[in-house]
Design a protein around this motif. Structure first.
Motif, short mmCIF file in Angstrom:
data_model
loop_
_atom_site.label_atom_id
_atom_site.label_comp_id
_atom_site.label_asym_id
_atom_site.label_seq_id
_atom_site.Cartn_x
_atom_site.Cartn_y
_atom_site.Cartn_z
N TYR A 51 0.86 -1.18 0.00
CA TYR A 51 0.00 0.00 0.00
C TYR A 51 0.89 1.23 0.00
CZ TYR A 51 0.95 1.21 4.88
OH TYR A 51 1.57 1.59 6.05
N ARG A 111 -3.53 0.73 -3.15
CA ARG A 111 -3.24 -0.65 -2.74
C ARG A 111 -2.83 -1.50 -3.94
NH1 ARG A 111 -8.17 -2.15 1.49
NH2 ARG A 111 -8.17 -0.16 2.60
N VAL A 145 -2.25 -6.39 3.70
CA VAL A 145 -3.10 -5.56 2.85
C VAL A 145 -4.34 -6.33 2.42
CG1 VAL A 145 -3.17 -4.18 0.74
CG2 VAL A 145 -1.04 -4.40 2.00
#
Length: 264
Positions: free
Chosen positions: A113, A124, A256
């Motif tokens: 990210y 992202r 993420v």
């Protein structure tokens, strides 16, 4: 411009056609470089205005684990990343066209990210997918169009192992290892890029270095020298687009998550 140049000429001097053509080509290349630096032409302006109205984000965004489970150094395979993109024309930097992103990446998971230094913009990277969220808007598929023309996608630049990156660069052109073994110099000719939505221009070249400390990145630098398709010979005043990626803070976990496209 025509009037200014004409005023400099004597009545017997030929019209400065070559200089005018060169200036026109240079201006066009600068505009192209700026469009990529600022996305649709407004990204940096939005960043600057939002930066004056809203504070920069503090700490990690919601993309990662909550504070109660924030990992400590040494517990993961990730690292911190700083990516800076800039444009140089007429021999000097374009101060209004600089974008800087900071974040974290995990090459083992192919995830990362990045957030803007000035706004709550969040970017992202999950495998080959990229997602963008700006201000109070909704998540969308895509990316801030940062990076030299024809270069590798950022997802293949910061969220891959050095071995994967070097293999990809070799597939594009040449990679040479330095005598000390820690620096790799690469070059290739830019090609049509769906990533930047720009066509190739014959002669545009990408050069750069990958600097490693053992099996870890220290930095990656890429430069694209933009030339016009109709230019003959070397461009004495080219437009140069430059990206620098710096790495630090090794050993972190970077969980993420895939955002909901169209969601807040």
């Amino acid at each position: 411009m025509i009037r200014t140049l004409a005023d400099r000429q004597t009545t017997t001097a030929p019209a400065p056609v070559e200089e005018l053509l060169h200036r026109g080509r240079r201006a066009r290349r600068t505009r192209v470089a700026r469009r990529v630096a600022v996305g649709t032409g407004t990204l940096v302006l939005v960043v600057a205005v939002a930066g004056a109205l809203a504070p920069a984000p503090a700490g990690r965004p919601s993309v990662v684990a909550p504070a109660s489970s924030t990992p400590t150094a040494g517990s993961g395979t990730g690292y911190q990343v700083t990516l800076t993109y800039s444009v140089q024309s007429q021999g000097r930097p374009e101060a209004d066209y600089v974008a800087t992103y900071r974040g974290e990446a995990d090459p083992a998971q192919h995830r990362a990210y990045l957030t803007s230094d000035l706004t709550d913009e969040e970017w992202r990277i999950i495998d080959d997918q990229e997602f963008l969220h700006i201000g109070t808007g909704k998540w969308s598929k895509g990316h801030p169009p940062v990076g030299p023309l024809g270069t590798v996608e950022v997802s293949k630049l910061i969220a891959v192992t050095p071995q994967e990156l070097l293999a990809h660069l070799r597939s594009l052109g040449s990679v040479t290892r330095s005598a000390d073994g820690g620096t790799y110099v690469f070059s290739y000719v830019a090609s049509d890029s769906a990533y930047t939505l720009e066509p190739a221009t014959p002669g545009n070249t990408v050069t750069g270095t990958v600097v490693l400390d053992g099996d870890k990145y220290r930095s990656i630098t890429l430069e694209t020298v933009l030339v016009a398709a109709s230019d003959s010979g070397a461009d004495h005043d080219p437009v140069i687009r430059r990206m620098v990626v710096e790495f630090s803070g090794y050993g972190i976990t970077v969980p993420v998550e895939v955002p909901v496209v169209g969601g807040p």
